[in-house]
Design an enzyme around this catalytic site. Structure first.
Site, PDB file in Angstrom:
ATOM      1  N   ASP A 109      -1.732  10.961  -1.679  1.00 49.56           N
ATOM      2  CA  ASP A 109      -2.127   9.989  -2.702  1.00 49.56           C
ATOM      3  C   ASP A 109      -2.426  10.666  -4.027  1.00 49.56           C
ATOM      4  OD1 ASP A 109      -2.793   8.663   0.014  1.00 49.56           O
ATOM      5  OD2 ASP A 109      -2.636   7.061  -1.469  1.00 49.56           O
ATOM      6  N   ARG A 140      -7.445   0.226  -6.718  1.00 53.24           N
ATOM      7  CA  ARG A 140      -7.678   1.290  -5.724  1.00 53.24           C
ATOM      8  C   ARG A 140      -7.822   2.618  -6.490  1.00 53.24           C
ATOM      9  NH1 ARG A 140      -4.102   1.292  -0.485  1.00 53.24           N
ATOM     10  NH2 ARG A 140      -5.977   2.334   0.253  1.00 53.24           N
ATOM     11  N   ARG A 156       0.871  -1.180   0.000  1.00 55.59           N
ATOM     12  CA  ARG A 156       0.000   0.000   0.000  1.00 55.59           C
ATOM     13  C   ARG A 156       0.905   1.226   0.000  1.00 55.59           C
ATOM     14  NH1 ARG A 156       2.514   1.846   3.691  1.00 55.59           N
ATOM     15  NH2 ARG A 156       1.010   3.522   3.767  1.00 55.59           N
ATOM     16  N   GLY A 157       0.272   2.414  -0.092  1.00 52.60           N
ATOM     17  CA  GLY A 157       1.059   3.643  -0.241  1.00 52.60           C
ATOM     18  C   GLY A 157       1.132   3.966  -1.722  1.00 52.60           C
ATOM     19  N   ALA A 158       0.885   5.239  -2.046  1.00 54.41           N
ATOM     20  CA  ALA A 158       0.688   5.624  -3.444  1.00 54.41           C
ATOM     21  C   ALA A 158       1.835   5.218  -4.379  1.00 54.41           C
ATOM     22  CB  ALA A 158       0.415   7.123  -3.520  1.00 54.41           C
ATOM     23  N   ASN A 175      -5.050  12.644   1.161  1.00 52.11           N
ATOM     24  CA  ASN A 175      -4.145  11.743   1.889  1.00 52.11           C
ATOM     25  C   ASN A 175      -4.977  10.956   2.897  1.00 52.11           C
ATOM     26  OD1 ASN A 175      -1.450  10.739   2.392  1.00 52.11           O
ATOM     27  ND2 ASN A 175      -1.523  11.813   4.346  1.00 52.11           N
ATOM     28  N   LYS A 176      -4.322  10.096   3.637  1.00 52.94           N
ATOM     29  CA  LYS A 176      -5.001   9.206   4.580  1.00 52.94           C
ATOM     30  C   LYS A 176      -5.997   9.940   5.463  1.00 52.94           C
ATOM     31  CE  LYS A 176      -4.761   5.710   4.789  1.00 52.94           C
ATOM     32  NZ  LYS A 176      -5.778   4.913   4.041  1.00 52.94           N
TER      33      LYS A 176
HETATM   34  O1  MRU Z   1      -4.375   3.309   2.357  1.00 53.89           O
HETATM   35  P1  MRU Z   1      -2.892   3.483   2.217  1.00 53.89           P
HETATM   36  O2  MRU Z   1      -2.121   2.854   3.328  1.00 53.89           O
HETATM   37  O3  MRU Z   1      -2.403   3.064   0.863  1.00 53.89           O
HETATM   38  O4  MRU Z   1      -2.685   5.059   2.337  1.00 53.89           O
HETATM   39  C1  MRU Z   1      -1.391   5.567   2.266  1.00 53.89           C
HETATM   40  C2  MRU Z   1      -1.322   7.028   2.472  1.00 53.89           C
HETATM   41  O5  MRU Z   1      -2.309   7.685   2.683  1.00 53.89           O
HETATM   42  C3  MRU Z   1       0.027   7.681   2.307  1.00 53.89           C
HETATM   43  O6  MRU Z   1       0.144   8.786   3.138  1.00 53.89           O
HETATM   44  C4  MRU Z   1       0.190   8.135   0.843  1.00 53.89           C
HETATM   45  O7  MRU Z   1      -0.052   7.050  -0.017  1.00 53.89           O
HETATM   46  C5  MRU Z   1       1.510   8.689   0.564  1.00 53.89           C
HETATM   47  S1  MRU Z   1       2.729   7.424   0.522  1.00 53.89           S
HETATM   48  C6  MRU Z   1       4.206   8.087   0.091  1.00 53.89           C
END
Ligand code: MRU
Length: 362
Positions: free
Chosen positions: A235, A87, A47-49, A245-246
């Site tokens: 994201d 996603r 996970r993570g963009a 973002n999250k």
């Molecule tokens: O749902 P996730 O864990 O994929 O969400 C991740 C985030 O919100 C991060 O802050 C974002 O992707 C930036 S990662 C460099």
């Protein structure tokens, strides 16, 4: 130098650390079928963009080998669609798919073997470029971090959320590497607990001082003057500087504004969507109710309760002090500065010298 990796291409397979099991178990999963990679993105193995962008690119490279007719664009399109449907919020995913599509279009006439080799090369390059970009972004970002600062970050925008080094945690790592005696505060990040499970784990591995708090403690620590700045990832950042973002990032930004705490966003240009005019147009992923009704495997809410679970929120650009990219730092008016950065970029002082010292090899 950390002793783990997020995602790698190894002997014709995609290997990734299963992030669902951290911090208690470090298990690597190997995927030889593109459908497995797509499922891994959906189910948050990775996970993570930026990390899911790299995973999609590697998944497409795997999938191309499985196509019956390599020279039929409709078949390749269907493969891309599988990843596009995993996603919706992180634009890096779509950006990576478009890069792979361009390679396909450019090289499909060369035949199966050459085409698959080009796609594999492009996916691996995308991974390497992500790490290099994060290192550059980190060096720009560290200029914003005072010596001895207490920095709050939300969720995980670290090595685990990228191909390596991290974006928000890249800024924090770069500051630490420069000898700034910083401390990090990390809220647990309900419901998926990326802060508690992943960011805390990553920072402890690098011996960077970190304090874990629950999400509802952020206001308290800001009110007490115990947070010097906030650095988060993104994201998708819209052309006007609105930041998805999250979930919980917006709340943190409002609190930061109330307490005059600078709020910085670490945004590699792969996460900036200039085609998206404002944050209102960013699709927000709604995830399973079970993530809210349960903490890990423990049920904490009545069976049958109605649940809302948006995975992201949008922080309006007025609350953002600066957006740090691998090409420089953008400040308001973001509508102009982001375009300038994405299409051009600032010159980083001493960048060539640092590259020559071999600092790109995270
Ligand atoms: O749902 P996730 O864990 O994929 O969400 C991740 C985030 O919100 C991060 O802050 C974002 O992707 C930036 S990662 C460099």
């Amino acid at each position: 130098m950390s002793d783990f990796f997020t995602i790698e291409w190894q002997d014709g397979a995609v290997v990734m650390l299963d992030q669902r099991l951290l911090p208690t178990r470090e298990v690597y999963r190997t995927y030889r079928d593109y459908r497995g990679v797509a499922r891994a993105i959906k189910e948050m193995v990775i996970r993570g963009a930026p990390a899911i962008g790299v995973a999609a690119a590697m998944g497409i490279a795997l999938g191309a080998r499985q196509l019956k007719k390599i020279d039929r664009p409709e078949e390749f399109d269907r493969l891309c669609q599988v990843f596009a449907a995993t996603r919706p919020t992180a634009v890096n995913l779509f950006w990576a798919i478009e890069r792979m599509r361009a390679v396909y279009t450019r090289t499909r006439a060369q035949g199966r073997e050459a085409l698959c080799a080009h796609l594999e090369h492009a996916a691996r390059k995308l991974r390497d470029e992500d790490i290099a970009a994060n290192r550059r972004l980190g060096r720009y970002g560290t200029t914003l971090i005072p010596q001895g600062a207490t920095v709050l970050t939300h969720c995980n925008a670290g090595a685990l959320a990228t191909a390596g080094y991290g974006t928000a945690l890249g800024v924090i790592r770069a500051a630490w590497e420069q000898g700034k005696k910083i401390t990090v505060v990390v809220p647990e990040t309900r419901p998926f607990l990326q802060g508690a499970r992943l960011t805390a784990w990553e920072l402890m591995k690098d011996c960077i001082p970190v304090t874990l708090i629950t999400d509802n403690m952020v206001g308290h620590f800001m009110q007490k003057g115990q947070i010097d700045c906030v650095v988060v990832g993104t994201d998708r950042t819209a052309a006007n500087g609105d930041v998805a973002n999250k979930i919980g990032t917006y709340t943190t930004a409002v609190l930061a504004a109330r307490h005059q705490v600078p709020f910085y966003v670490a945004a590699p240009t792969s996460s900036i969507d200039l085609t998206c005019a404002t944050g209102a147009l960013i699709p927000i992923e709604e995830r399973a109710a079970r993530e809210v009704t349960h903490v890990l495997r423990q049920q904490i809410a009545p069976t049958g309760i109605r649940v809302a679970n948006p995975a992201f929120d949008v922080t309006p650009h007025e609350l953002v002090s600066a957006i740090v990219t691998e090409k420089g730092i953008a400040r308001d008016p973001f509508g102009q500065t982001l375009v300038q950065l994405v299409k051009g970029g600032q010159k980083e002082k001493g960048e060539k010298a640092k590259r020559e010292k071999g600092e790109e090899g995270w």
